[in-house]
Design a protein around this motif. Structure first.
Motif, PDB file in Angstrom:
ATOM      1  N   GLU A 109       0.828  -1.204   0.000  1.00 36.82           N
ATOM      2  CA  GLU A 109       0.000   0.000   0.000  1.00 36.82           C
ATOM      3  C   GLU A 109       0.862   1.253   0.000  1.00 36.82           C
ATOM      4  O   GLU A 109       0.560   2.224  -0.717  1.00 36.82           O
ATOM      5  CB  GLU A 109      -0.910   0.011   1.233  1.00 36.82           C
TER       6      GLU A 109
ATOM      7  N   LEU B 115      -2.606   5.712   5.594  1.00 35.94           N
ATOM      8  CA  LEU B 115      -2.187   4.307   5.552  1.00 35.94           C
ATOM      9  C   LEU B 115      -2.126   3.707   6.953  1.00 35.94           C
ATOM     10  O   LEU B 115      -2.508   2.546   7.159  1.00 35.94           O
ATOM     11  CB  LEU B 115      -0.838   4.172   4.847  1.00 35.94           C
TER      12      LEU B 115
ATOM     13  N   VAL C  35      -4.506   1.173  -0.917  1.00 35.88           N
ATOM     14  CA  VAL C  35      -5.351   0.163  -0.260  1.00 35.88           C
ATOM     15  C   VAL C  35      -6.158  -0.609  -1.300  1.00 35.88           C
ATOM     16  O   VAL C  35      -6.300  -1.836  -1.216  1.00 35.88           O
ATOM     17  CB  VAL C  35      -6.274   0.832   0.788  1.00 35.88           C
TER      18      VAL C  35
ATOM     19  N   TRP D 116      -3.903  -3.110  -3.056  1.00 33.61           N
ATOM     20  CA  TRP D 116      -3.651  -4.252  -2.170  1.00 33.61           C
ATOM     21  C   TRP D 116      -4.851  -5.188  -2.142  1.00 33.61           C
ATOM     22  O   TRP D 116      -4.711  -6.404  -2.211  1.00 33.61           O
ATOM     23  CB  TRP D 116      -3.288  -3.804  -0.762  1.00 33.61           C
TER      24      TRP D 116
END
Length: 175
Positions: free
Chosen positions: A38, A95, A144, A147
């Motif tokens: 990420e 994050l 994100v 991922w």
């Protein structure tokens, strides 16, 4: 007071990154791999978004617009839009928020403090800070999302997912 503004504007981003690294160190293996993927994607996205935003909008720094205003620290008279420091700080905060909500929320507040200290130091306008914050959040969301799209395709030893979870996570393998 000026020295506090300068410290927040120039050095608090390092603290934010250090806290992000500490969260990464304390994360389980699956969280570490997720944060690395990420983070790499988000930082690349942030860099790209900063370049695009700067190409689309020019905002001379306050000390360029008004020569009677003096910045609190030396800074080039380049385009101030968007704030790179705020974008980086907010990317890390967002994050971290995915892994540890409370720590991420605190880091987001600190990221905004970085931005507004840069306004008080006369090297950015408020719109530069807001754009940097939005870029940081969007970049983290891209990281994100990437991922979530690739994690189920990676070996279980990397992701921490067991085989049954990995199969149910992949709609192509669900009967």
């Amino acid at each position: 007071m000026d020295s506090l503004i300068v410290a927040v504007a120039q050095y608090l981003p390092f603290v934010i990154v250090a806290v992000g690294a500490a969260v990464w160190l304390r994360a389980p293996r699956s969280g570490k791999v997720a944060m690395v993927v990420e983070g790499v994607v988000a930082l690349a996205a942030a860099g790209g978004l900063i370049l695009v935003a700067a190409a689309l909008h020019t905002d001379p720094r306050p000390f360029v617009v008004n020569p009677s205003v003096h910045p609190l620290f030396a800074h080039p008279a380049d385009n101030g839009f968007p704030s790179d420091h705020t974008a980086l700080s907010m990317t890390v905060a967002a994050l971290v928020w995915v892994q540890r909500r409370t720590v991420g929320a605190v880091l987001a507040v600190l990221a905004l403090c970085v931005g507004f200290a840069r306004v008080l130091a006369h090297v950015h306008h408020t719109q530069d800070i807001l754009a940097g914050a939005v870029i940081g959040i969007v970049a983290a969301a891209v990281g994100v999302l990437v991922w979530s799209l690739v994690s189920h395709r990676l070996p279980a030893r990397l992701t921490g997912l067991d085989a049954s979870t990995a199969r149910t996570a992949d709609p192509a393998t669900t009967p």
